[in-house]
Design an enzyme around this catalytic site. Structure first.
Site, PDB file in Angstrom:
ATOM      1  N   GLY A  12      24.433  -6.440  38.505  1.00 20.46           N
ATOM      2  CA  GLY A  12      24.235  -5.219  39.278  1.00 20.46           C
ATOM      3  C   GLY A  12      25.294  -4.171  39.040  1.00 20.46           C
ATOM      4  O   GLY A  12      25.908  -3.680  39.990  1.00 20.46           O
ATOM      5  N   ASN A  14      24.862  -1.096  38.136  1.00 18.44           N
ATOM      6  CA  ASN A  14      24.449   0.143  38.791  1.00 18.44           C
ATOM      7  C   ASN A  14      24.603   0.046  40.301  1.00 18.44           C
ATOM      8  O   ASN A  14      24.942   1.035  40.952  1.00 18.44           O
ATOM      9  CB  ASN A  14      23.010   0.488  38.416  1.00 18.44           C
ATOM     10  N   HIS A 109      16.010   3.507  34.352  1.00 18.17           N
ATOM     11  CA  HIS A 109      15.535   2.850  33.140  1.00 18.17           C
ATOM     12  C   HIS A 109      16.390   3.302  31.964  1.00 18.17           C
ATOM     13  O   HIS A 109      16.663   4.503  31.826  1.00 18.17           O
ATOM     14  CB  HIS A 109      14.070   3.202  32.889  1.00 18.17           C
ATOM     15  N   LEU A 144       4.142   0.609  35.049  1.00 21.24           N
ATOM     16  CA  LEU A 144       5.483   0.138  34.718  1.00 21.24           C
ATOM     17  C   LEU A 144       6.292   1.207  34.005  1.00 21.24           C
ATOM     18  O   LEU A 144       5.818   1.841  33.056  1.00 21.24           O
ATOM     19  CB  LEU A 144       5.382  -1.106  33.836  1.00 21.24           C
ATOM     20  N   GLN A 173      26.471   6.723  31.370  1.00 25.59           N
ATOM     21  CA  GLN A 173      25.672   7.783  31.969  1.00 25.59           C
ATOM     22  C   GLN A 173      24.826   7.281  33.131  1.00 25.59           C
ATOM     23  O   GLN A 173      24.613   7.993  34.117  1.00 25.59           O
ATOM     24  CB  GLN A 173      24.777   8.422  30.897  1.00 25.59           C
ATOM     25  N   GLU A 174      24.334   6.043  33.031  1.00 24.25           N
ATOM     26  CA  GLU A 174      23.597   5.462  34.154  1.00 24.25           C
ATOM     27  C   GLU A 174      24.444   5.491  35.422  1.00 24.25           C
ATOM     28  O   GLU A 174      23.962   5.825  36.514  1.00 24.25           O
ATOM     29  CB  GLU A 174      23.192   4.022  33.835  1.00 24.25           C
TER      30      GLU A 174
END
Length: 218
Positions: A12, A14, A109, A144, A173-174
């Protein structure tokens, strides 16, 4: 203050970036819980260490996607979140689950959707020889890796890149754009209009500087 529930399946990273943003004061939300479908998810330890409530709904204990998703809905709704945030939650969600949280379910994503949906996005990008790759935060729909785009970040694909180096560049960048997108939602600065994301006037002005649809990092 808006509350969120974060869903994870692994470490995890993010999720961790969101928790850091909350702790640092740049993300004005209450993280009501972090929920995983895997009891061994490392992210549960990270969340618990920051005094965030954690919960496990083990998908292996259910005989169908529908029964698992029903249990997830019951668990999530017990926290009454304003927003559900997918942060590396590696389960294909049923249409019923997605529709239950319509307009308040976000995903990130690791590609510039609609390019390279599914798994192994960095491998796909390298195989296609694209010169720009990136990541996308979007509202989740039953299709999806599809749904109204909130923000995208682009990075160059460099000569000599492999999956690991490209993934690392995208991941930076995420960790920037996911807290940003959640903050916009929490502040009521975006909404869905006819299946597209619309920003308020203040957000549009900010977007002139940070380019909310495509943010390029060199």
């Amino acid at each position: 203050m808006k509350s969120i529930v974060i869903l994870i399946s692994g470490r995890g990273s993010n999720m961790e970036s969101l928790l850091k943003a909350v702790a640092g004061g740049s993300l004005p939300v209450l993280v009501a819980a972090v929920i995983s479908n895997r009891p061994d998810a490392k992210g549960l330890e990270i969340a618990a260490a920051q005094d965030v409530e954690t919960c496990v709904v083990d998908h292996t204990r259910f005989d169908s996607r529908e029964s698992f998703d029903a249990a997830m809905i019951k668990t999530i709704d017990s926290y009454s979140p304003d927003l559900v945030v997918l942060a590396g939650f590696m389960r294909i969600l049923t249409d019923g689950f997605v529709r239950h949280y319509d307009g308040r379910l976000l995903n990130i994503h690791p590609s510039l959707l609609p390019s390279f949906p599914g798994l192994h996005t960095h491998r796909q990008a390298l195989a296609e020889g694209v010169r720009v790759h990136g990541c996308t935060v979007h509202f989740v729909t039953p299709q999806l890796d599809h749904g109204p785009v909130i923000v995208q970040a682009a990075v160059p694909v460099l000569d000599g890149d492999d999956e690991a180096t490209l993934a690392a560049r995208v991941l930076v960048q995420e960790h920037q754009i996911y807290p940003m997108a959640v903050r916009w939602f929490a502040e009521g600065r975006l909404r869905l209009v006819d299946g597209r994301v619309a920003f308020d006037a203040e957000q549009a002005a900010e977007g002139a500087l940070i380019s909310p649809q495509v943010r390029v990092s060199h």
